[in-house]
Design a protein around this motif. Structure first.
Motif, PDB file in Angstrom:
ATOM      1  N   SER A 619       0.747  -1.367   0.171  1.00  0.00           N
ATOM      2  CA  SER A 619       0.156   0.236  -0.264  1.00  0.00           C
ATOM      3  C   SER A 619       1.144   1.504   0.175  1.00  0.00           C
ATOM      4  N   HIS A 620       2.349   1.104  -0.234  1.00  0.00           N
ATOM      5  CA  HIS A 620       3.161   2.078  -0.118  1.00  0.00           C
ATOM      6  C   HIS A 620       3.751   2.308  -0.718  1.00  0.00           C
ATOM      7  N   TYR A 621       4.254   3.834  -1.341  1.00  0.00           N
ATOM      8  CA  TYR A 621       4.611   3.827  -2.593  1.00  0.00           C
ATOM      9  C   TYR A 621       5.849   3.837  -2.389  1.00  0.00           C
ATOM     10  N   VAL A 622       6.872   3.511  -3.623  1.00  0.00           N
ATOM     11  CA  VAL A 622       8.093   3.672  -3.833  1.00  0.00           C
ATOM     12  C   VAL A 622       8.608   4.374  -4.248  1.00  0.00           C
ATOM     13  N   TYR A 623       9.164   5.368  -4.518  1.00  0.00           N
ATOM     14  CA  TYR A 623      10.096   6.907  -5.077  1.00  0.00           C
ATOM     15  C   TYR A 623      11.728   5.643  -5.751  1.00  0.00           C
ATOM     16  N   SER A 624      11.757   7.091  -6.510  1.00  0.00           N
ATOM     17  CA  SER A 624      13.316   6.359  -7.306  1.00  0.00           C
ATOM     18  C   SER A 624      13.476   8.005  -7.562  1.00  0.00           C
ATOM     19  N   TYR A 625      14.590   8.644  -7.153  1.00  0.00           N
ATOM     20  CA  TYR A 625      14.859  10.145  -7.639  1.00  0.00           C
ATOM     21  C   TYR A 625      15.601  10.005  -8.980  1.00  0.00           C
ATOM     22  N   LEU A 626      14.858  10.697  -9.764  1.00  0.00           N
ATOM     23  CA  LEU A 626      15.408  11.312 -11.549  1.00  0.00           C
ATOM     24  C   LEU A 626      15.743  12.487 -11.484  1.00  0.00           C
ATOM     25  N   ASP A 627      16.392  13.156 -10.580  1.00  0.00           N
ATOM     26  CA  ASP A 627      16.693  14.601 -10.989  1.00  0.00           C
ATOM     27  C   ASP A 627      16.808  14.932  -9.519  1.00  0.00           C
ATOM     28  N   ALA A 628      18.289  15.950  -8.586  1.00  0.00           N
ATOM     29  CA  ALA A 628      17.962  17.112  -7.784  1.00  0.00           C
ATOM     30  C   ALA A 628      19.190  17.952  -8.290  1.00  0.00           C
ATOM     31  N   GLY A 642       7.407   7.042  -8.349  1.00  0.00           N
ATOM     32  CA  GLY A 642       6.388   6.794  -8.158  1.00  0.00           C
ATOM     33  C   GLY A 642       7.037   5.192  -8.635  1.00  0.00           C
ATOM     34  N   SER A 643       6.485   3.989  -8.182  1.00  0.00           N
ATOM     35  CA  SER A 643       6.601   2.649  -8.488  1.00  0.00           C
ATOM     36  C   SER A 643       5.253   2.711 -10.639  1.00  0.00           C
ATOM     37  N   GLU A 644       5.685   1.911 -10.930  1.00  0.00           N
ATOM     38  CA  GLU A 644       4.416   1.294 -11.621  1.00  0.00           C
ATOM     39  C   GLU A 644       3.866   0.999 -11.697  1.00  0.00           C
ATOM     40  N   GLU A 645       3.179   0.245 -10.395  1.00  0.00           N
ATOM     41  CA  GLU A 645       2.264   0.054  -9.880  1.00  0.00           C
ATOM     42  C   GLU A 645       1.077   1.162  -8.935  1.00  0.00           C
ATOM     43  N   PHE A 646       1.770   2.065  -8.902  1.00  0.00           N
ATOM     44  CA  PHE A 646       0.780   3.168  -9.161  1.00  0.00           C
ATOM     45  C   PHE A 646       1.192   4.408 -10.211  1.00  0.00           C
TER      46      PHE A 646
END
Length: 787
Positions: A619-628, A642-646
């Motif tokens: 039920s939680h989103y999983v994030y990855s960093y694209l830019d900073a 976020g993940s593809e699931e959401f």
């Protein structure tokens, strides 16, 4: 309410390769794949101007940077290996200089250090205005074929000087070179030995060190991202002297550019004369098919007042009275223009050059202060001599022009009267008088300008010769075809007869056989050699303080534009720290790392932080960093996915840096290993994100450019064409609000961290302390005290 207010959005026709905010105004510069440079306003993302690519400058923009005062924009071109300085107000190119190899990144910084020596220099820097006249404004170019300076004026040229405070443009390339240009004009350091291709640069505002991100090929031929810190202590220790020297040399470089443009205008004025002659008199001479020469028939007309029927027919049918009058006026106007340019521009510019070079020579004689920087009094003396020779040659050209104008005027006035008589028209009394001197001028004109001598002039067939003045403006190494006649010159005779003055270093050599262009190129080469020595000396003083291999370049980023890729650099001026933010997608795709290192290489302080996005349950989103990117000293701006699931939603967020700096657990870096090979041992510290985030709906956001001073951000999509612009300190009132849980979690060394958002569509219920719609946690890893 969602944080950040969207103020503009646009779909661009061409992919964007670079983007950078102005440091002073709400303007953003973009470079696209067609070679265009675009300037847009924040409000509505309205376009201000477009600078199209050209064959002269180039069509492949590789990097852009703003001067700290926001008035000049620098951009580099890969196809022509050039760097261009552009006036932001008028979209005009002010200066172009070549590079050894294509520039891959650039950074323009301003020194903020103050000292009593610098303050006194700032106050007295404009003393030259008390002694030198203001440089006259350059006229618009005569022809439309001028490559880039068709509308150039001296006022725009002087914009290159900018503010007195020292600023430095740092350029990095793919051939292990880094160069530093004071005020974007004068090269003060050439650094060699930097391994790999430069990806990012940051010179500290105290000038103590330079941070470089490079891409290096490892032993197994894999590209590795490395962090290099270079010790630039000599620049810091000699800041007042560097500022004085750089400012003077920038004046000199600007004056050389001014002289170049003045000579360009002179050449274009001369081309007008040449074109008129080729259209009229050369054609006239070539159509004269009798055995007698035109020169002889003109002399017969001059002496006896009679002409052959053929000459009379050519004069009346080819030249005509009206055409002759117009031709004479055009030639006289062009000569006058050249004469004015020599007097008001070349001579004024030469005087200013002599003034500034003399002051630099005085600085060089103060060996205690300036000898460590490479100032050589003997080399500067040679430059002063070269400028003196250029002034002499310009004065010689004035004398030639004066004589030629007298001959031209006398010839055209005489021929005009002769043609009026052929037409049996009335001759005005003021034109009917000819003195013996006028007749001599006409005879000189005929002997100089009508010739068939191929060996002497190198042109085939009969033609009208206009080499007398034009030979001075030819950019060739050959000697003058018609050097000035020095017989009877009492000064030269006096010098030849004087034992002490003959060959004296106190006298400027005149080079009587050479053109003005030749002497100008010689002067430029001497001055360039004079300016290059400090760059070599200062460059040799720069040493590598640290070399840290970070991680392998992932294969997934091979097609990503290198200009948008992390790492990103930042200089914290107050804390005197270098910051580096980066991701290691292959090792920990949901972590963001922050490396800190003191600007003083002797401090040996390095810190690493990391943020992670993993799911605790489905039920939680999983994030990855694209830019900073660094928003300011206290904040990072990031783009999250976020993940593809959401539905892989994208989020723009602000991350406070200060809350991640409290961990003091030591991290022992193994010197023989890359950081990605020992990332599991990095200690961690939780972060609080607060409510500074916003979902980017209907957009595949990928990259971001920010400016914390102006409080703005620009988000770019994956296809590099879709752009959204935000004001970051204003909440958007038009949309429903979302909150974010403000919790703090602290984890032990080696534990995983979470950046997660809980899914759900419910609204906040009464009595609850958090929003159910979404919650996120940010955490960081930290390492201290690198040896």
């Amino acid at each position: 309410m969602p944080a950040f207010r969207q103020v503009g959005e646009k779909q661009l026709p061409n992919p964007v390769l670079c983007m950078a905010w102005s440091p002073k105004r709400d303007l953003i510069a973009l470079a696209n794949t067609t070679g265009e440079l675009l300037l847009h306003r924040l409000a509505g993302f309205q376009r201000v101007w477009t600078l199209p690519p050209s064959e002269y400058t180039g069509k492949e923009i590789t990097a852009i940077a703003w001067r700290p005062d926001g008035k000049i924009l620098a951009f580099s071109l890969g196809d022509t290996k050039q760097v261009v300085l552009c006036d932001v107000e008028k979209a005009e190119i002010l200066h172009v200089f070549p590079m050894q190899s294509p520039v891959t990144c650039m950074h323009w910084m301003e020194v903020i250090e103050e000292s009593s020596a610098l303050s006194s220099f700032y106050n007295s820097e404009d003393e030259s205005k008390l002694f030198l006249p203001k440089l006259p404004t350059l006229p618009k170019s005569y022809s439309t074929t001028s490559k880039i300076f068709s509308e150039e004026k001296s006022d725009e040229i002087l914009k290159l000087l900018g503010e007195v405070r020292l600023n430095i443009l740092v350029l990095g390339g793919n051939a292990s070179f880094v160069e530093l240009y004071a005020y974007g004009m004068y090269k003060i350091a050439t650094l060699e030995g930097v391994l790999g291709t430069c990806r990012s640069l940051s010179l500290s505002s105290d000038l103590k060190s330079l941070s470089v991100i490079t891409e290096v090929r490892s032993a197994d031929d894999n590209p590795e991202i490395c962090y290099v810190q270079l010790d630039t202590g000599l620049l810091s220790d000699c800041l007042p002297e560097v500022t004085r020297m750089a400012r003077k040399f920038t004046h000199i470089s600007t004056l050389l550019q001014y002289l170049h443009l003045s000579l360009t205008c002179m050449c274009e004025a001369w081309e007008d004369i040449l074109m008129q002659m080729d259209l009229r008199l050369t054609k006239f001479v070539q159509e004269k098919n009798t055995s007698t020469q035109v020169q002889d028939e003109f002399l017969e007309l001059l002496l006896w007042g009679q002409s052959s029927p053929e000459l009379q027919a050519l004069l009346m049918n080819q030249l005509t009275v009206k055409g002759l009058k117009k031709l004479g006026q055009s030639i006289e106007s062009s000569y006058s223009s050249i004469q004015k340019l020599v007097i008001s521009h070349l001579q004024s510019g030469s005087e200013a050059l002599l003034y500034h070079l003399s002051e630099v020579k005085g600085m060089a004689l103060w060996k205690q202060k300036f000898e460590p920087l490479g100032l050589d009094a003997a080399a500067i003396e040679g430059a002063i001599t070269a400028v003196g020779s250029f002034s002499l040659k310009a004065n010689e050209l004035l004398q030639v022009i004066d004589k030629s104008m007298k001959n031209f005027k006398a010839f055209f006035r005489w021929l005009y009267v002769a043609m009026l008589r052929m037409c049996e028209e009335h001759v005005p009394p003021e034109l009917n008088k000819m003195t013996q001197k006028d007749i001599a001028f006409v005879a000189d004109f005929l002997s100089e300008h009508f010739s068939e001598n191929e060996e002497l002039f190198g042109r085939k067939g009969k033609y009208f010769n206009v080499e007398r003045v034009g030979q001075y403006l030819k950019d060739e190494d050959e000697d003058l075809v018609s050097p000035p006649n020095t017989k009877g010159n009492q000064w030269l005779k006096f010098l030849q007869d004087s034992t002490h003055l003959k060959g004296s270093p106190l006298l400027f050599p005149s080079y009587p056989q050479k053109s003005l262009h030749f002497v100008k190129r010689m002067m430029e080469n001497v001055i360039e050699n004079c300016l290059q020595k400090p760059a070599v000396i200062i460059g040799k003083s720069v040493k590598q303080a640290i070399f840290l291999p970070l991680y392998n370049v992932p294969e997934s980023s091979e097609n990503t534009p290198r200009l948008f890729e992390l790492p990103s650099l930042w200089n914290d001026k107050k804390a005197k720290m270098h910051y580096v933010v980066f991701c290691m997608p292959e090792i920990s795709p949901h972590k963001l790392y922050l490396l800190r290192r003191g600007t003083d290489p002797n401090r040996y302080i390095s810190v690493i932080h990391g943020d992670n996005g993993n799911a605790a349950d489905q039920s939680h989103y999983v994030y990855s960093y694209l830019d900073a990117r660094f928003y300011d000293d206290e904040m990072l701006t990031v783009v999250l996915q976020g993940s593809e699931e959401f539905n892989a939603r994208r989020v723009l967020a602000q991350i406070p840096i200060s809350s991640s700096l409290s961990c003091e657990t030591e991290f022992n870096w193994e010197p023989n290993l890359r950081l990605d090979q020992q990332s599991s041992s990095i200690p961690s510290q939780g972060l609080v994100l607060g409510n500074q985030w916003r979902e980017l709906e209907n957009m595949k956001a990928q990259f971001v450019a920010v400016n914390g001073i102006r409080k703005v951000a620009c988000v770019l999509s994956t296809n590099l064409r879709h752009i959204r612009v935000f004001e970051m300190d204003v909440e958007d009132e038009d949309e429903e609000g979302e909150g974010l849980e403000a919790t703090m979690s602290s984890q032990g060394q080696g534990e995983e961290e979470n950046l997660e958002a809980e899914g759900g569509a419910g609204e906040q219920e009464e009595g609850e302390g958090v929003f159910q719609k979404s919650e996120e946690h940010l955490e960081s890893e930290e390492a201290l005290d690198l040896p």
